[in-house]
Design a protein around this motif. Structure first.
Motif, PDB file in Angstrom:
ATOM      1  N   ILE A 289     -18.013 -45.224 -10.161  1.00 43.32           N
ATOM      2  CA  ILE A 289     -19.236 -44.837 -10.860  1.00 43.32           C
ATOM      3  C   ILE A 289     -19.183 -43.367 -11.267  1.00 43.32           C
ATOM      4  N   VAL A 290     -18.738 -42.513 -10.360  1.00 45.45           N
ATOM      5  CA  VAL A 290     -18.672 -41.074 -10.652  1.00 45.45           C
ATOM      6  C   VAL A 290     -17.736 -40.813 -11.826  1.00 45.45           C
ATOM      7  N   ILE A 291     -16.547 -41.390 -11.792  1.00 45.14           N
ATOM      8  CA  ILE A 291     -15.582 -41.143 -12.863  1.00 45.14           C
ATOM      9  C   ILE A 291     -16.060 -41.761 -14.170  1.00 45.14           C
ATOM     10  N   GLY A 292     -16.599 -42.991 -14.122  1.00 43.90           N
ATOM     11  CA  GLY A 292     -17.064 -43.632 -15.345  1.00 43.90           C
ATOM     12  C   GLY A 292     -18.179 -42.870 -16.032  1.00 43.90           C
ATOM     13  N   VAL A 293     -19.174 -42.440 -15.270  1.00 44.22           N
ATOM     14  CA  VAL A 293     -20.274 -41.686 -15.869  1.00 44.22           C
ATOM     15  C   VAL A 293     -19.798 -40.308 -16.329  1.00 44.22           C
ATOM     16  N   SER A 294     -18.910 -39.665 -15.580  1.00 49.74           N
ATOM     17  CA  SER A 294     -18.415 -38.347 -15.969  1.00 49.74           C
ATOM     18  C   SER A 294     -17.685 -38.399 -17.304  1.00 49.74           C
ATOM     19  N   LEU A 295     -16.958 -39.490 -17.574  1.00 45.77           N
ATOM     20  CA  LEU A 295     -16.241 -39.607 -18.851  1.00 45.77           C
ATOM     21  C   LEU A 295     -17.184 -39.779 -20.036  1.00 45.77           C
ATOM     22  N   CYS A 296     -18.428 -40.142 -19.773  1.00 42.79           N
ATOM     23  CA  CYS A 296     -19.401 -40.303 -20.860  1.00 42.79           C
ATOM     24  C   CYS A 296     -20.083 -38.989 -21.222  1.00 42.79           C
ATOM     25  N   TYR A 297     -19.825 -37.930 -20.498  1.00 45.55           N
ATOM     26  CA  TYR A 297     -20.448 -36.628 -20.751  1.00 45.55           C
ATOM     27  C   TYR A 297     -19.362 -35.574 -20.908  1.00 45.55           C
ATOM     28  N   PRO A 298     -19.670 -34.471 -21.579  1.00 46.76           N
ATOM     29  CA  PRO A 298     -18.651 -33.429 -21.758  1.00 46.76           C
ATOM     30  C   PRO A 298     -18.197 -32.869 -20.423  1.00 46.76           C
ATOM     31  N   PRO A 299     -16.936 -32.468 -20.343  1.00 47.05           N
ATOM     32  CA  PRO A 299     -16.439 -31.898 -19.081  1.00 47.05           C
ATOM     33  C   PRO A 299     -16.985 -30.494 -18.850  1.00 47.05           C
ATOM     34  N   ILE A 300     -16.927 -30.055 -17.615  1.00 46.86           N
ATOM     35  CA  ILE A 300     -17.320 -28.682 -17.288  1.00 46.86           C
ATOM     36  C   ILE A 300     -16.237 -27.741 -17.784  1.00 46.86           C
ATOM     37  N   PRO A 301     -16.580 -26.709 -18.552  1.00 42.76           N
ATOM     38  CA  PRO A 301     -15.543 -25.777 -19.035  1.00 42.76           C
ATOM     39  C   PRO A 301     -14.756 -25.175 -17.890  1.00 42.76           C
ATOM     40  N   ARG A 302     -13.501 -24.900 -18.170  1.00 41.19           N
ATOM     41  CA  ARG A 302     -12.599 -24.396 -17.144  1.00 41.19           C
ATOM     42  C   ARG A 302     -13.078 -23.063 -16.574  1.00 41.19           C
ATOM     43  N   GLN A 303     -13.766 -22.265 -17.370  1.00 44.18           N
ATOM     44  CA  GLN A 303     -14.191 -20.940 -16.920  1.00 44.18           C
ATOM     45  C   GLN A 303     -15.204 -21.010 -15.773  1.00 44.18           C
ATOM     46  N   HIS A 304     -15.797 -22.174 -15.561  1.00 44.50           N
ATOM     47  CA  HIS A 304     -16.754 -22.337 -14.469  1.00 44.50           C
ATOM     48  C   HIS A 304     -16.119 -22.913 -13.203  1.00 44.50           C
ATOM     49  N   LEU A 305     -14.833 -23.243 -13.239  1.00 42.38           N
ATOM     50  CA  LEU A 305     -14.214 -23.986 -12.141  1.00 42.38           C
ATOM     51  C   LEU A 305     -13.166 -23.193 -11.372  1.00 42.38           C
ATOM     52  N   HIS A 306     -12.910 -21.962 -11.756  1.00 38.69           N
ATOM     53  CA  HIS A 306     -11.879 -21.194 -11.078  1.00 38.69           C
ATOM     54  C   HIS A 306     -12.213 -21.046  -9.595  1.00 38.69           C
ATOM     55  N   ARG A 307     -11.247 -21.449  -8.753  1.00 38.59           N
ATOM     56  CA  ARG A 307     -11.341 -21.358  -7.290  1.00 38.59           C
ATOM     57  C   ARG A 307     -12.407 -22.289  -6.703  1.00 38.59           C
ATOM     58  N   LEU A 308     -12.873 -23.246  -7.498  1.00 43.79           N
ATOM     59  CA  LEU A 308     -13.822 -24.241  -6.996  1.00 43.79           C
ATOM     60  C   LEU A 308     -13.204 -25.626  -6.896  1.00 43.79           C
ATOM     61  N   VAL A 309     -12.076 -25.878  -7.550  1.00 37.46           N
ATOM     62  CA  VAL A 309     -11.369 -27.150  -7.480  1.00 37.46           C
ATOM     63  C   VAL A 309      -9.963 -26.889  -6.972  1.00 37.46           C
ATOM     64  N   PHE A 310      -9.334 -27.927  -6.466  1.00 29.23           N
ATOM     65  CA  PHE A 310      -8.045 -27.746  -5.802  1.00 29.23           C
ATOM     66  C   PHE A 310      -6.975 -27.247  -6.762  1.00 29.23           C
ATOM     67  N   SER A 311      -6.945 -27.757  -7.996  1.00 28.17           N
ATOM     68  CA  SER A 311      -5.900 -27.354  -8.938  1.00 28.17           C
ATOM     69  C   SER A 311      -6.031 -25.902  -9.371  1.00 28.17           C
ATOM     70  N   LEU A 312      -7.219 -25.310  -9.244  1.00 30.50           N
ATOM     71  CA  LEU A 312      -7.441 -23.916  -9.635  1.00 30.50           C
ATOM     72  C   LEU A 312      -7.733 -23.040  -8.427  1.00 30.50           C
ATOM     73  N   ARG A 313      -7.265 -23.455  -7.257  1.00 28.98           N
ATOM     74  CA  ARG A 313      -7.612 -22.723  -6.043  1.00 28.98           C
ATOM     75  C   ARG A 313      -6.981 -21.333  -6.006  1.00 28.98           C
ATOM     76  N   ASN A 314      -5.841 -21.138  -6.701  1.00 28.99           N
ATOM     77  CA  ASN A 314      -5.171 -19.844  -6.713  1.00 28.99           C
ATOM     78  C   ASN A 314      -5.388 -19.074  -8.011  1.00 28.99           C
ATOM     79  N   SER A 315      -6.346 -19.499  -8.804  1.00 29.70           N
ATOM     80  CA  SER A 315      -6.596 -18.828 -10.080  1.00 29.70           C
ATOM     81  C   SER A 315      -7.121 -17.419  -9.844  1.00 29.70           C
ATOM     82  N   ARG A 316      -6.712 -16.478 -10.697  1.00 24.82           N
ATOM     83  CA  ARG A 316      -7.163 -15.094 -10.605  1.00 24.82           C
ATOM     84  C   ARG A 316      -8.074 -14.712 -11.766  1.00 24.82           C
ATOM     85  N   GLU A 317      -8.480 -15.681 -12.563  1.00 27.88           N
ATOM     86  CA  GLU A 317      -9.348 -15.407 -13.708  1.00 27.88           C
ATOM     87  C   GLU A 317     -10.802 -15.333 -13.256  1.00 27.88           C
ATOM     88  N   PRO A 318     -11.641 -14.585 -13.976  1.00 26.09           N
ATOM     89  CA  PRO A 318     -13.070 -14.515 -13.613  1.00 26.09           C
ATOM     90  C   PRO A 318     -13.734 -15.877 -13.769  1.00 26.09           C
TER      91      PRO A 318
END
Length: 451
Positions: A323-352
């Motif tokens: 349900i989470v993935i299906g509904v999420s695909l129906c809406y725009p994704p969260i821009p990358r600039q809001h996800l730095h160091r909040l998700v596992f793939s960007l855990r080592n990001s140094r960007e603001p």
């Protein structure tokens, strides 16, 4: 507390001849006048991994369903999270989790084995087989397993130690209840009531939180008859069953939010709502109609209650994730600039990172939009302190100056500059890592020994 509990456990195991005596005598602990399968000890009582269909705790559900419930409790439950957030450093938080892991090994020896010893010592009470016998033994027709530990304390311990043990148990119970009710009051006050009354003062919120706690206590007391009748009167099974119906949606949303950057707020919201609905669709008829006991089947239809609750937890986790993935695909994704160091793939990001909730009014109608960052303006240099490490200066068009942590290029709130990694205490950090490896080795050994 541990010493007192251990004293009672040693007395219980000593009364049955130690662990070897328990293994020998437990299969023979039969209540009087047993004619059918009810009231007989399970032949797999000393095994953790049991038959996937006929076992009372089937091994697929034990590994998958109970793993999901454990992830929900240790990673998202407010009782645990509020303690981790109070840690002085990341090393202290990790050390606290390792210590709790060591303590989690003890229930096998502090609760399970003494309970089995109580079955050997008092088979006519703890192992009562029919409703009439259970009502005579403890006043509850559904079973008397919950009186095993009090019966051990009252029978095996001397008078002075009985009162001390009672005080210890009540103190531990009061501490746990105080923590749970404080968390419930804080969540209700800050996440619900303050949104309904945004201008409420601190005293107003304090009174509202206390009234909510009083209401929760009243609801808990009113729910006691349901707890007594559910799951054959076995409190542990009842707790795990309720968690299996309510916790997997939270665990699924947490897992996907950390590891899948494509998940967004609508997906999380409808995933939680859909998962809650599916869980209540199983919880309500099971508790309303009953699952029954040995020799007395419940009225809940097998189509609803036939699946073991741990297996249901695994399926509910998967359904919520879909349900989470299906509904999420129906809406725009969260821009990358809001996800730095909040998700596992960007855990080592140094960007603001720009705060997703940083919004300003767009016009008089009340619409909102994200505020754009102005040109960088160097703020005053902060005074160095042990808790705020110094930041190197960066040249700009107007001169050189540092950017403090927690502020963006403009020094404004809402733009999170990449923080320095939290300081690790070298020696103690390695001690924590070593203890974590030892703890995992102990856990694997116990699983292998009792599997």
């Amino acid at each position: 507390w541990s010493l007192l509990v251990r004293t009672g456990d040693l007395a219980a195991l000593g009364a049955v001849g130690g662990y070897e005596g328990l293994v020998e005598r437990y299969p023979l602990a039969l209540p009087p006048n047993v004619t059918g399968p009810c009231g007989r000890p399970r032949p797999d009582a000393f095994h953790l991994l049991r038959h996937p269909s006929t076992g009372d705790l089937p091994w697929p559900g034990l590994l998958l369903g109970l793993g999901i419930i454990s992830a929900w409790y240790w990673c998202t439950d407010q009782v645990i999270v509020q303690r981790c957030l109070a840690g002085r450093s990341l090393t202290h938080v990790r050390a606290g989790c390792v210590v709790c892991g060591y303590l989690k090994v003890l229930p096998m020896f502090l609760m399970v084995l003494p309970g089995m010893a109580a079955r050997v010592l008092f088979p006519e009470v703890v192992g009562c087989a029919d409703a009439q016998g259970c009502r005579r033994a403890c006043g509850t027709p559904v079973g008397c397993s919950n009186v095993a530990y009090p019966r051990l304390v009252l029978t095996l311990l001397p008078p002075g130690l009985r009162g001390l043990m009672l005080a210890v148990v009540l103190a531990a119970l009061m501490s746990s209840l105080a923590s749970i009710f404080a968390s419930a009051g804080a969540l209700f006050t800050l996440d619900v009531y303050q949104r309904l009354r945004p201008r409420a003062g601190a005293r107003h919120l304090l009174i509202a939180g206390r009234l909510w706690i009083v209401a929760m206590v009243g609801l808990s007391l009113a729910w006691l008859p349901v707890v007594e009748a559910a799951r054959g009167g076995q409190l542990f099974d009842y707790i795990q069953a309720v968690a299996s119906y309510l916790a997997p949606p939270v665990a699924a949303v947490f897992f996907l939010a950390v590891f899948v950057p494509r998940v967004n707020e609508p997906g999380a919201f409808w995933g939680l709502l859909g998962g809650l609905g599916l869980g209540l669709a199983r919880l309500v008829p099971e508790f309303a109609l009953g699952t029954g006991t040995c020799g007395s089947p419940g009225r809940c239809p097998p189509l609803v209650c036939g699946l073991h609750y741990l297996h249901f937890a695994a399926l509910l986790f998967l359904a919520t994730g879909l349900i989470v993935i299906g509904v999420s695909l129906c809406y725009p994704p969260i821009p990358r600039q809001h996800l730095h160091r909040l998700v596992f793939s960007l855990r080592n990001s140094r960007e603001p990172r720009i705060d997703l909730d940083r919004q300003i009014p767009k016009d008089g109608a009340g619409d909102v939009q994200l505020q754009e960052d102005p040109e960088p303006t160097p703020p005053p240099r902060p005074r160095p302190s042990p808790s705020l490490p110094d930041v190197e200066a960066e040249p700009s068009g107007q001169g050189a100056g540092p950017v403090p942590q927690g502020a963006g290029p403009s020094g404004e709130r809402g733009v999170a500059e990449p923080p320095a990694p939290p300081p690790e205490e070298g020696v103690w950090g390695r001690v924590v890592d070593a203890n974590a490896l030892v703890l995992m080795a102990v856990a694997f050994f116990l699983w292998g020994y009792f599997a």
